[in-house]
Design a protein around this motif. Sequence first.
Motif, short mmCIF file in Angstrom:
data_model
loop_
_atom_site.label_atom_id
_atom_site.label_comp_id
_atom_site.label_asym_id
_atom_site.label_seq_id
_atom_site.Cartn_x
_atom_site.Cartn_y
_atom_site.Cartn_z
N ARG A 432 10.46 13.43 9.29
CA ARG A 432 9.85 14.59 9.93
C ARG A 432 8.34 14.63 9.71
O ARG A 432 7.60 15.13 10.56
CB ARG A 432 10.49 15.87 9.39
CG ARG A 432 11.95 16.00 9.79
CD ARG A 432 12.61 17.19 9.13
NE ARG A 432 11.99 18.46 9.53
CZ ARG A 432 12.45 19.65 9.12
NH1 ARG A 432 13.51 19.69 8.32
NH2 ARG A 432 11.85 20.75 9.50
N LEU A 433 7.87 14.12 8.56
CA LEU A 433 6.44 14.15 8.27
C LEU A 433 5.72 12.90 8.78
O LEU A 433 4.48 12.88 8.82
CB LEU A 433 6.22 14.30 6.76
CG LEU A 433 6.72 15.60 6.14
CD1 LEU A 433 6.51 15.59 4.63
CD2 LEU A 433 6.06 16.81 6.77
N ASP A 434 6.46 11.87 9.12
CA ASP A 434 5.86 10.64 9.67
C ASP A 434 6.59 10.29 10.98
O ASP A 434 7.36 9.32 11.05
CB ASP A 434 5.98 9.50 8.66
CG ASP A 434 5.26 8.23 9.13
OD1 ASP A 434 4.42 8.35 10.04
OD2 ASP A 434 5.56 7.15 8.60
N ARG A 435 6.36 11.11 11.97
CA ARG A 435 7.08 10.96 13.24
C ARG A 435 6.71 9.66 13.97
O ARG A 435 7.53 9.08 14.66
CB ARG A 435 6.81 12.16 14.14
CG ARG A 435 7.28 13.49 13.57
CD ARG A 435 6.97 14.63 14.51
NE ARG A 435 7.33 15.92 13.94
CZ ARG A 435 8.56 16.45 14.02
NH1 ARG A 435 9.51 15.79 14.65
NH2 ARG A 435 8.81 17.63 13.47
N ASP A 436 5.45 9.23 13.83
CA ASP A 436 4.98 8.05 14.57
C ASP A 436 5.19 6.75 13.82
O ASP A 436 4.74 5.68 14.29
CB ASP A 436 3.49 8.21 14.91
CG ASP A 436 3.24 9.43 15.78
OD1 ASP A 436 4.16 9.80 16.54
OD2 ASP A 436 2.14 10.01 15.68
N ARG A 437 5.83 6.78 12.68
CA ARG A 437 6.10 5.59 11.88
C ARG A 437 4.79 4.86 11.53
O ARG A 437 4.66 3.64 11.66
CB ARG A 437 7.04 4.63 12.61
CG ARG A 437 8.40 5.20 12.93
CD ARG A 437 9.24 5.32 11.64
NE ARG A 437 10.62 5.59 11.93
CZ ARG A 437 11.13 6.80 12.12
NH1 ARG A 437 10.31 7.85 12.12
NH2 ARG A 437 12.41 6.97 12.34
N THR A 438 3.80 5.59 11.06
CA THR A 438 2.52 4.98 10.69
C THR A 438 2.49 4.51 9.25
O THR A 438 1.55 3.83 8.83
CB THR A 438 1.39 5.99 10.92
OG1 THR A 438 1.61 7.15 10.11
CG2 THR A 438 1.30 6.39 12.39
#
Length: 645
Positions: A432-438
């Motif tokens: 949820r805190l890293d939605r873009d998989r960065t």
Amino acid sequence: MSMLSFESLCLKEDDCPSPAEQQGTEDEFDTDLESDEKEESNNKTYISEVYLEACRLVGVVPVSYFIRNLDSTTMTLNHHGLGPLGCKALAIALVADMNIDTLELADNHIQAEGAKYLVEMLRANFTLQHLDLSNNYLQSEGAEYMAKVLLDNISIKSMKLSGNGFSDDDAKYFADALLTNSRIKELDLSHNEFCGKGGEHLGQLLANNEGLEVLDLSWNHLRMKGAVAMCAGLKVNMMLKHLDLSWNGFGNEGALAMGEALKFNNTLVHLNLNNNRLTNEGVGMLCRGLEFNDTLRVLLLAYNSLTVEGALALVNVVKNTPRTALEEINICNVLVTETFVHLLEVTCQEHPGLDVQYGGVGGFIAKKPPKRVDPMKVIQDYLDQRKLRLWDFFRNIDKDGTMRVPVADFRKAVQQSSIPLDRYQIEELIQRLDRDRTGMVDYRGLADTRKQMMRDHRRQLRKVESRQKKEKQKSDRILKTFQSAVDAVTPRSSMVISPGGPRDDSSGPQPFSATPLSSWHHIVMSNSSRYSVSNLSNEHVHLPMLGGTTPYRPTSSPGMRSYSQPNLLDDSPRSAPGKSVSAQGMRSDSEFGHSKLSPTANHLTRSRPALDAKQPVVIKAKTKKVKKKKTTKRVDKDLKNQNVK
């Protein structure tokens, strides 16, 4: 060939001599026993000859079973294919019969025409007590003929009319006929097409009939309003003992109304509600009525959508109600648990006569899976308990204070802390805190957790309140409909008003004495042209003429309502038409419009209409001033334009 009539076959006593008269006085010294046997034999021979002659003239094949069993009191002619003409020949023969008291003619397709011949026969035959005309395709016309039987015949005690295609309007025939018939004890109207309107008529039947003990209405369409109306009639009924309402689709709405009826009904012994779409909620509503009922012995609830919860509710209501009379409960399709079996054993020790039929042990109580806790809420609660800021928790791994940390460092920090999160919750939080998989966790989203939680909590509360409000509105609507149906089937005026003193023209309430109408019901139902109470003084009110000099017949429900709900205030000078009177004797608001110009009215009465009358004038004056100003502005503008030119 000329048409056959009852008169042509010597069906009148004057035209047809009895067998005793044909025999003469040849054996003057025979014993009484021998004379009875000879008379019975001659009567049997006479009926056989009449039946054969009737079959010949009508053109049907005689039923040999009828001739062979004339000495029996029960004549079973089911599935013989009699048809209307065969029924006509049979009716002609039964006019003079004095032996048969049970006639079964189910599945003979006699139709309404055959029913008409039976009506004619039953006008002369007062021996028959039990009549079965099930599955004969009588329909509406036949229903009207059967209602005539219930009106005219005084010997019929039970009648089966199952599967005859009766509709809602046909229920009114039976309701009107049974207003006056208190001799019939059993009535079978199952497998017909009674729906909502029919349920209302049948509710009237239950409310007004004083003799019916067994009523079968299974396999109809009594649901919603029809079910509620039926239960309303059952609430005020004081004779019915056996009621079969299985396969009707009552639903929880009908269960709620039935529970209300069982609180007041104290005569019903057997109630069949099999296959009526009842759920655990509906059984709970039914149990509310069982808590106050002390007469019901048999309750059948098989093939409903019940589970162990519903079964436990039924046993608990028996256990917690010492005065209950329940002896048999049928929930044969419900699988129960060991807890239910133990509770049943304890209950049977207090109520040894209780028999509960269930489907067996193997059921379970469905439990909702535990709701997963939001990991963001867990972190926020953890910080609130320790009075920490979000940055204070992550400052060891976020040296720059950008509120962005690598995923690995975030996972390690959460695992090493004392936050009660398992591995799956930590991974959900990272997604949820890293939605873009960065690969970087932006934990600024945690700062908005509190606001989001509050919004979600309010939204959830609104949903729960809305659902509870809708359920309450639905229950209130059903109870209101039930009470309206009770009011419709219960006479509003249950007492005779006699003057307690000289009548006064004042607007206040007048004293009066009341005498119950318990004896009026039987008087009005008799075939008399004028009805009055004989044991009352001259000051008491007498019932008016009903229908002139013709005998009373309940031909329509409005006519019946005009008797059962008379307007006892028609003769009162303080209740003129068009004016309503409040409980304190004051006039309603509609009367103030007529009295505002009266010089005798008091100043309080005139003050409000006077203010109301002046207000439109003020509004009109303001409107004129506004228009005048606008006109002046336009004139000034035109003058300026002319000067410029």
